[in-house]
Design a protein around this motif. Structure first.
Motif, short mmCIF file in Angstrom:
data_model
loop_
_atom_site.label_atom_id
_atom_site.label_comp_id
_atom_site.label_asym_id
_atom_site.label_seq_id
_atom_site.Cartn_x
_atom_site.Cartn_y
_atom_site.Cartn_z
N THR A 1 -4.20 5.81 4.15
CA THR A 1 -4.30 5.23 5.66
C THR A 1 -4.16 6.23 7.02
OG1 THR A 1 -1.73 4.68 5.97
CG2 THR A 1 -2.87 3.30 4.64
N MET A 2 -4.45 5.85 8.03
CA MET A 2 -4.97 6.60 9.07
C MET A 2 -3.65 7.07 9.98
SD MET A 2 -8.32 5.15 10.59
CE MET A 2 -7.87 3.50 10.31
N ASN A 3 -2.98 5.83 10.32
CA ASN A 3 -1.54 6.02 11.09
C ASN A 3 -0.29 5.99 10.05
OD1 ASN A 3 -3.19 5.60 13.46
ND2 ASN A 3 -2.65 3.64 13.56
N GLY A 4 -0.58 5.48 8.97
CA GLY A 4 0.77 5.42 8.40
C GLY A 4 0.99 6.75 7.40
N LYS A 5 -0.13 7.33 7.04
CA LYS A 5 -0.35 8.42 6.03
C LYS A 5 0.64 8.42 4.94
CE LYS A 5 -2.21 11.71 9.67
NZ LYS A 5 -2.21 10.85 10.60
N GLY B 1 -2.43 1.31 8.11
CA GLY B 1 -1.20 1.52 7.48
C GLY B 1 -0.86 0.57 6.40
N LEU B 2 -0.02 0.88 5.41
CA LEU B 2 0.51 -0.17 4.10
C LEU B 2 1.82 -0.36 4.77
CD1 LEU B 2 -0.73 1.97 1.11
CD2 LEU B 2 -1.97 0.08 2.27
N THR B 3 2.01 -1.69 5.56
CA THR B 3 3.38 -2.02 5.85
C THR B 3 4.13 -2.69 4.75
OG1 THR B 3 2.08 -4.18 6.73
CG2 THR B 3 2.48 -2.17 8.59
N MET B 4 3.35 -3.14 3.95
CA MET B 4 4.10 -3.76 2.74
C MET B 4 4.09 -2.77 1.62
SD MET B 4 5.55 -6.66 3.78
CE MET B 4 5.70 -5.83 5.27
N THR B 5 3.74 -1.83 1.86
CA THR B 5 3.73 -0.48 0.75
C THR B 5 3.19 -1.07 -0.70
OG1 THR B 5 6.04 -1.23 -0.07
CG2 THR B 5 5.73 0.49 1.86
N ASP B 6 3.83 -1.13 -1.50
CA ASP B 6 3.35 -1.61 -3.07
C ASP B 6 2.51 -2.78 -3.11
OD1 ASP B 6 5.44 -3.16 -2.66
OD2 ASP B 6 6.47 -2.27 -4.42
N LYS B 7 2.88 -3.73 -2.55
CA LYS B 7 2.06 -4.97 -2.60
C LYS B 7 0.74 -4.77 -1.71
CE LYS B 7 0.83 -8.90 -3.67
NZ LYS B 7 0.46 -9.32 -4.85
N SER B 8 0.69 -4.30 -0.61
CA SER B 8 -0.51 -4.05 0.28
C SER B 8 -1.60 -2.89 -0.79
CB SER B 8 -0.14 -3.17 1.55
OG SER B 8 0.66 -3.95 2.42
N LEU B 9 -0.87 -2.11 -1.35
CA LEU B 9 -1.63 -1.16 -2.16
C LEU B 9 -2.24 -2.01 -3.29
CD1 LEU B 9 -2.53 1.93 -2.61
CD2 LEU B 9 -0.65 2.08 -3.82
N GLU B 10 -1.58 -2.81 -4.05
CA GLU B 10 -2.17 -3.72 -4.90
C GLU B 10 -3.41 -4.45 -4.37
OE1 GLU B 10 -1.24 -7.54 -7.92
OE2 GLU B 10 0.17 -6.81 -6.29
N HIS C 1 -0.18 4.29 -20.04
CA HIS C 1 -0.33 3.36 -18.68
C HIS C 1 -0.20 4.53 -17.56
CE1 HIS C 1 0.16 -0.70 -20.26
NE2 HIS C 1 0.86 -0.04 -21.42
N VAL C 2 -0.35 4.15 -16.35
CA VAL C 2 -0.46 4.76 -15.12
C VAL C 2 0.55 4.11 -14.27
CG1 VAL C 2 -1.86 5.85 -13.43
CG2 VAL C 2 -2.82 5.46 -15.44
N ALA C 3 1.32 5.03 -13.61
CA ALA C 3 2.34 4.48 -12.57
C ALA C 3 1.90 5.18 -11.41
CB ALA C 3 3.61 4.92 -12.93
N ILE C 4 2.06 4.11 -10.30
CA ILE C 4 1.89 4.65 -9.04
C ILE C 4 2.82 4.35 -7.94
CG2 ILE C 4 0.47 4.05 -6.94
CD1 ILE C 4 -1.80 2.84 -9.06
N ILE C 5 3.45 5.31 -7.47
CA ILE C 5 4.88 5.24 -6.80
C ILE C 5 4.48 5.47 -5.33
CG2 ILE C 5 6.99 6.56 -6.47
CD1 ILE C 5 6.56 7.91 -9.02
N VAL C 6 4.79 4.41 -4.56
CA VAL C 6 4.46 4.56 -3.18
C VAL C 6 5.94 4.81 -2.36
CG1 VAL C 6 3.75 3.09 -1.13
CG2 VAL C 6 3.06 2.78 -3.52
N ASP C 7 5.77 5.78 -1.43
CA ASP C 7 7.13 6.24 -0.64
C ASP C 7 7.41 4.98 0.13
OD1 ASP C 7 8.77 8.06 0.26
OD2 ASP C 7 7.72 8.68 2.02
#
Length: 483
Positions: A171-175, A206-215, A246-252
């Motif tokens: 993301t551009m603003n969230g980074k 930006g990913l305001t809802m973090t992991d759910k937005s990324l999904e 499996h692959v795990a994806i961790i979002v700050d």
């Protein structure tokens, strides 16, 4: 080393151009002298460890570096005096801005060299057991909103050089910092390339809802109700999946870790099954699968029998209310089932000291009075409550909500078309699930396509000593887990 600015003043002007002068209180620029050398310190207040920076500056003021006649520029002198190990030279202004916004402190020397030090200290909580994945026996730690803590919790359980944490900024603003976590040699290259390509293709502010937005960005979920990934807040579950390939994806900033690929039956497993003896774990697993099935079909099937008494044999003639009342049975079921969902939502937003009182009011006052005034028949309340309990037994919160939606669809189809509608809606649901293939993995694996040995492991919790290869869906280059 390369210069980023021509002087300290140019660096200070750049900083004020980015954040404005006296426009935001947390963007801090401090002019200071290190020995006989002026310097500029840049940081975001609240993201750095203030005690560390104070100690560091104190030690630097009292330290004397190695005087080297060949060391004429400020950058070399800075490194000579610098007593901190996590220091790096920055050569790009965008990189510098991202580092400062990420919680690093930057020093600008008189010659325009820029060095960053990692003294991040994000606000957050300590690891504790997640509320929605509790176990009777087992570890009580859980992921937090701090990405570094989350990687450490996994590393503590997998002490191998094959464990990889691949950092990406999206993301551009969230980074936002996003880490792809996998076991080298166990994870599929195709799956890793798929995730990398999708992360690189995210062009959003930006990913305001973090992991759910990324999904939703990873799988283009649109209006599909089924969860395409598995969320977990337990490090032991994450470590077990990594060993399987499996692959795990961790979002700050998110305490939930994304696990992929995750077909349907992965959402119906729980850590408690592996904390008990294999026989007990098998019993718990079968009961959970039964409860998940009944949560979907119990209410529509009861409605079908209650409105078509001729389908019932004599020994089941007690099923169905003798007096429906003034309100149609379908409306009663929809109101009661919707009321349960509203109560669940209210429980989430109700303060903990008041939640018990709210439950008593809902159970005693609303439920009993609704029966007494004729709004509901007793059997409607009974079967709706039993169906809700079955739904609560589903470990995945996302799947439990999806089950409620499908249950209502099957109920409406049954009310509209009778017995053909009941079986037709189940058939349509089955074909819909068969058509889903997130990341190219069949969603109903190992039932469709049918893998007998893998399906047996879905139903039975085998002993840990049993030789089990990595699941076929992980497409692991090395399926053998025994060295």
């Amino acid at each position: 080393m390369e210069k980023l600015f021509q002087s300290v003043n140019e660096g200070e002007e750049w900083f004020y151009t980015c954040f404005g002068k006296d426009k935001t209180f947390d963007a801090t620029a401090r002019s200071l002298h290190l020995w006989d050398m002026p310097a500029l310190l840049l940081y975001i207040n609240g993201l750095i460890d203030s005690e560390t920076i104070t100690t560091l500056l104190t030690e630097m003021q009292g330290a004397r570096g190695k005087e080297d006649e060949n060391q004429e520029d400020g950058g070399g002198r800075f490194l000579s005096f610098f007593p901190y190990h996590a220091v790096s030279n920055v050569k790009d202004r965008d990189e510098l801005l991202t580092s400062i916004l990420s919680g690093q402190a930057a020093f600008i020397t008189p010659d325009g060299y820029v060095f960053t030090i990692d003294i991040r200290s994000y606000p957050g909580r300590q690891p504790e057991e997640p509320d929605n994945e509790k176990v009777v026996r087992g570890s009580r730690d859980g992921f937090t909103e701090n990405l570094i803590q989350n990687t450490a919790l996994i590393r503590r359980r997998l002490r191998t050089e094959d464990l990889r944490f691949e950092m990406h900024k999206v993301t551009m603003n969230g980074k936002t910092d996003v880490t792809i976590t996998y076991m080298q040699g166990a994870a599929s290259k195709e799956h890793l390339d798929y995730i990398r390509e999708r992360l690189d293709a995210i062009h959003h502010d930006g990913l305001t809802m973090t992991d759910k937005s990324l999904e939703e960005f990873l799988f283009k979920q649109r209006f599909h109700p089924m969860p395409f990934v598995r969320f977990t807040e337990r490090p032991d579950i994450c470590a077990a999946h990594l060993l399987e390939g499996h692959v795990a994806i961790i979002v700050d900033t998110s305490p939930s870790v994304i696990l992929v690929p995750a077909p349907l039956f992965h959402h119906l497993q729980h850590a408690e099954e592996y904390r008990q003896a294999p026989l007990i774990g098998t019993f718990v697993r079968i009961m959970r699968l039964f409860a998940a099935t009944m949560s979907l079909v119990l209410l529509p099937f009861w409605y079908l029998l209650a409105t078509n008494q001729h389908y019932l044999p004599d020994f089941l003639s007690y099923i169905g209310p003798k007096d429906i009342g003034e309100i149609p049975l379908l409306v009663q079921l929809l109101i009661a089932d919707g009321g349960i969902e509203i109560l669940r939502m209210a429980a989430i937003h109700t303060p903990t000291p008041m939640s018990t009182a709210m439950g008593l009011v809902a159970a005693i006052v609303i439920g009993q009075v609704a029966i007494d005034v004729g709004l509901f028949t007793p059997e409607v309340v009974l079967y709706v409550a039993v169906s809700a309990i079955f739904t609560f037994s589903i470990p995945s919160y996302e799947l439990s909500l999806t089950t409620k939606i499908f249950r209502i669809c099957i109920l409406l189809s049954t009310a509209l078309l009778g017995a053909p509608g009941f079986f037709l809606s189940i058939t349509v649901l089955f074909y819909y699930l068969c058509a889903l293939k997130p990341m190219g993995v069949p969603y109903l694996w190992p039932a469709v396509p049918f893998f007998p040995k893998a399906m047996l492991r879905v139903l039975i919790r085998f002993p840990m000593t049993a030789d089990a290869p990595r699941p076929f869906i992980t497409d692991s280059p090395d399926r053998d887990r025994v060295s």
